[in-house]
Design a protein around this motif. Structure first.
Motif, PDB file in Angstrom:
ATOM      1  N   LEU A 230       2.981   0.559  -6.789  1.00  0.00           N
ATOM      2  CA  LEU A 230       2.680   0.229  -5.398  1.00  0.00           C
ATOM      3  C   LEU A 230       1.284  -0.356  -5.250  1.00  0.00           C
ATOM      4  CD1 LEU A 230       4.432   2.971  -3.322  1.00  0.00           C
ATOM      5  CD2 LEU A 230       4.725   0.530  -3.147  1.00  0.00           C
ATOM      6  N   LEU A 231       0.367   0.015  -6.118  1.00  0.00           N
ATOM      7  CA  LEU A 231      -0.954  -0.605  -6.116  1.00  0.00           C
ATOM      8  C   LEU A 231      -0.823  -2.093  -6.454  1.00  0.00           C
ATOM      9  CD1 LEU A 231      -3.976   0.420  -5.869  1.00  0.00           C
ATOM     10  CD2 LEU A 231      -4.011   0.263  -8.335  1.00  0.00           C
ATOM     11  N   ILE A 232       0.008  -2.413  -7.426  1.00  0.00           N
ATOM     12  CA  ILE A 232       0.237  -3.813  -7.805  1.00  0.00           C
ATOM     13  C   ILE A 232       0.924  -4.574  -6.677  1.00  0.00           C
ATOM     14  CG2 ILE A 232       1.526  -5.307  -9.392  1.00  0.00           C
ATOM     15  CD1 ILE A 232       1.012  -3.147 -11.554  1.00  0.00           C
ATOM     16  N   GLY A 233       1.954  -3.979  -6.091  1.00  0.00           N
ATOM     17  CA  GLY A 233       2.649  -4.628  -4.975  1.00  0.00           C
ATOM     18  C   GLY A 233       1.749  -4.803  -3.766  1.00  0.00           C
ATOM     19  N   GLY A 234       0.916  -3.814  -3.480  1.00  0.00           N
ATOM     20  CA  GLY A 234      -0.032  -3.930  -2.380  1.00  0.00           C
ATOM     21  C   GLY A 234      -1.085  -4.990  -2.647  1.00  0.00           C
ATOM     22  N   PHE A 235      -1.493  -5.108  -3.899  1.00  0.00           N
ATOM     23  CA  PHE A 235      -2.454  -6.150  -4.268  1.00  0.00           C
ATOM     24  C   PHE A 235      -1.868  -7.529  -3.986  1.00  0.00           C
ATOM     25  CE2 PHE A 235      -4.365  -9.090  -7.321  1.00  0.00           C
ATOM     26  CZ  PHE A 235      -5.712  -8.876  -7.076  1.00  0.00           C
ATOM     27  N   TYR A 236      -0.610  -7.731  -4.372  1.00  0.00           N
ATOM     28  CA  TYR A 236       0.040  -9.015  -4.119  1.00  0.00           C
ATOM     29  C   TYR A 236       0.171  -9.257  -2.617  1.00  0.00           C
ATOM     30  CZ  TYR A 236       3.467 -12.717  -3.965  1.00  0.00           C
ATOM     31  OH  TYR A 236       4.103 -13.895  -3.683  1.00  0.00           O
ATOM     32  N   MET A 237       0.551  -8.229  -1.875  1.00  0.00           N
ATOM     33  CA  MET A 237       0.720  -8.364  -0.429  1.00  0.00           C
ATOM     34  C   MET A 237      -0.612  -8.700   0.234  1.00  0.00           C
ATOM     35  SD  MET A 237       3.244  -8.166   1.597  1.00  0.00           S
ATOM     36  CE  MET A 237       3.623  -7.988   3.312  1.00  0.00           C
ATOM     37  N   GLY A 238      -1.670  -8.063  -0.199  1.00  0.00           N
ATOM     38  CA  GLY A 238      -2.985  -8.351   0.360  1.00  0.00           C
ATOM     39  C   GLY A 238      -3.480  -9.737   0.006  1.00  0.00           C
ATOM     40  N   LYS A 239      -3.163 -10.184  -1.182  1.00  0.00           N
ATOM     41  CA  LYS A 239      -3.579 -11.513  -1.614  1.00  0.00           C
ATOM     42  C   LYS A 239      -2.879 -12.609  -0.815  1.00  0.00           C
ATOM     43  CE  LYS A 239      -4.881 -13.513  -5.965  1.00  0.00           C
ATOM     44  NZ  LYS A 239      -6.273 -13.253  -6.192  1.00  0.00           N
ATOM     45  N   ARG A 240      -1.664 -12.342  -0.383  1.00  0.00           N
ATOM     46  CA  ARG A 240      -0.885 -13.323   0.371  1.00  0.00           C
ATOM     47  C   ARG A 240      -1.068 -13.224   1.886  1.00  0.00           C
ATOM     48  NH1 ARG A 240      -0.519 -16.739  -3.309  1.00  0.00           N
ATOM     49  NH2 ARG A 240       0.687 -16.122  -5.095  1.00  0.00           N
ATOM     50  N   SER A 241      -1.650 -12.134   2.375  1.00  0.00           N
ATOM     51  CA  SER A 241      -1.806 -12.000   3.824  1.00  0.00           C
ATOM     52  C   SER A 241      -3.069 -12.714   4.289  1.00  0.00           C
ATOM     53  CB  SER A 241      -1.838 -10.535   4.235  1.00  0.00           C
ATOM     54  OG  SER A 241      -2.978  -9.916   3.724  1.00  0.00           O
ATOM     55  N   SER A 242      -3.097 -13.063   5.564  1.00  0.00           N
ATOM     56  CA  SER A 242      -4.225 -13.821   6.082  1.00  0.00           C
ATOM     57  C   SER A 242      -5.352 -12.923   6.580  1.00  0.00           C
ATOM     58  CB  SER A 242      -3.761 -14.747   7.205  1.00  0.00           C
ATOM     59  OG  SER A 242      -3.164 -13.991   8.238  1.00  0.00           O
TER      60      SER A 242
ATOM     61  N   ILE B 107      -1.057   5.529   0.489  1.00  0.00           N
ATOM     62  CA  ILE B 107      -2.488   5.273   0.278  1.00  0.00           C
ATOM     63  C   ILE B 107      -2.691   4.295  -0.875  1.00  0.00           C
ATOM     64  CG2 ILE B 107      -4.648   6.352  -0.485  1.00  0.00           C
ATOM     65  CD1 ILE B 107      -3.789   8.822   1.141  1.00  0.00           C
ATOM     66  N   SER B 108      -1.874   4.400  -1.910  1.00  0.00           N
ATOM     67  CA  SER B 108      -1.989   3.510  -3.057  1.00  0.00           C
ATOM     68  C   SER B 108      -1.687   2.059  -2.668  1.00  0.00           C
ATOM     69  CB  SER B 108      -1.037   3.969  -4.153  1.00  0.00           C
ATOM     70  OG  SER B 108      -0.966   3.026  -5.180  1.00  0.00           O
ATOM     71  N   SER B 109      -0.621   1.842  -1.918  1.00  0.00           N
ATOM     72  CA  SER B 109      -0.295   0.472  -1.520  1.00  0.00           C
ATOM     73  C   SER B 109      -1.332  -0.072  -0.544  1.00  0.00           C
ATOM     74  CB  SER B 109       1.098   0.414  -0.908  1.00  0.00           C
ATOM     75  OG  SER B 109       1.134   1.097   0.324  1.00  0.00           O
ATOM     76  N   THR B 110      -1.868   0.789   0.326  1.00  0.00           N
ATOM     77  CA  THR B 110      -2.911   0.356   1.253  1.00  0.00           C
ATOM     78  C   THR B 110      -4.176  -0.036   0.495  1.00  0.00           C
ATOM     79  OG1 THR B 110      -2.021   1.857   2.923  1.00  0.00           O
ATOM     80  CG2 THR B 110      -4.231   1.010   3.293  1.00  0.00           C
TER      81      THR B 110
ATOM     82  N   GLY C 121      -6.624  -6.589  -2.726  1.00  0.00           N
ATOM     83  CA  GLY C 121      -6.047  -7.929  -2.819  1.00  0.00           C
ATOM     84  C   GLY C 121      -6.601  -8.891  -1.795  1.00  0.00           C
ATOM     85  N   ILE C 122      -6.806  -8.431  -0.571  1.00  0.00           N
ATOM     86  CA  ILE C 122      -7.326  -9.348   0.449  1.00  0.00           C
ATOM     87  C   ILE C 122      -8.792  -9.676   0.195  1.00  0.00           C
ATOM     88  CG2 ILE C 122      -8.106  -7.744   2.225  1.00  0.00           C
ATOM     89  CD1 ILE C 122      -6.474  -9.659   4.160  1.00  0.00           C
TER      90      ILE C 122
END
Length: 122
Positions: A51-63, A106-109, A115-116
């Motif tokens: 979930l840390l990896i998935g959250g990193f990707y999500m943060g990298k792609r969010s504005s 908390i991990s994904s957050t 990521g952002i």
């Protein structure tokens, strides 16, 4: 539509990292490189890292507001796990499960916040 695409790719990253890390732990456990205690510890660490990896990707792609995107990802994943645990596996509610779901959120957050902040500004 773009948000759903990013969310889908985030889930693909989460599921693929879950599968790959679980495969490594299974192979090491099969050949007795890891003991059962270490394997049980990795059963907790693998979803957190995924979930840390998935959250990193999500943060990298969010504005903006990466923590909210990571929170959404963690909540959706936790809801899926709760539904699977209670409907498919017939597990009863325990406090340790609630703590585990909170750690996953908390991990994904945290991954999304990292990521952002790692996003390249053009």
């Amino acid at each position: 539509m773009k948000y759903l695409k990013n969310l889908g790719f985030s889930f693909i990253y989460v599921i693929s990292s879950l599968l790959i890390l679980t495969l490594f732990v299974t192979v090491f456990s099969y050949f007795n490189i890891m003991s059962d205690k270490v394997t049980s510890i990795f059963k907790i660490i693998i979803p957190v890292v995924s979930l840390l990896i998935g959250g990193f990707y999500m943060g990298k792609r969010s504005s903006k507001k990466g923590f909210i995107e990571g929170l959404k990802l963690g909540l959706i994943f936790s809801i899926i796990l709760v539904i699977f645990n209670y409907l498919a596996l017939n597990n009863s509610f325990k406090l340790k499960y609630l703590l585990f779901y909170l750690i996953l959120i908390i991990s994904s957050t945290l991954g999304s916040m990292i990521g952002i902040n790692r996003k390249k500004i053009n």
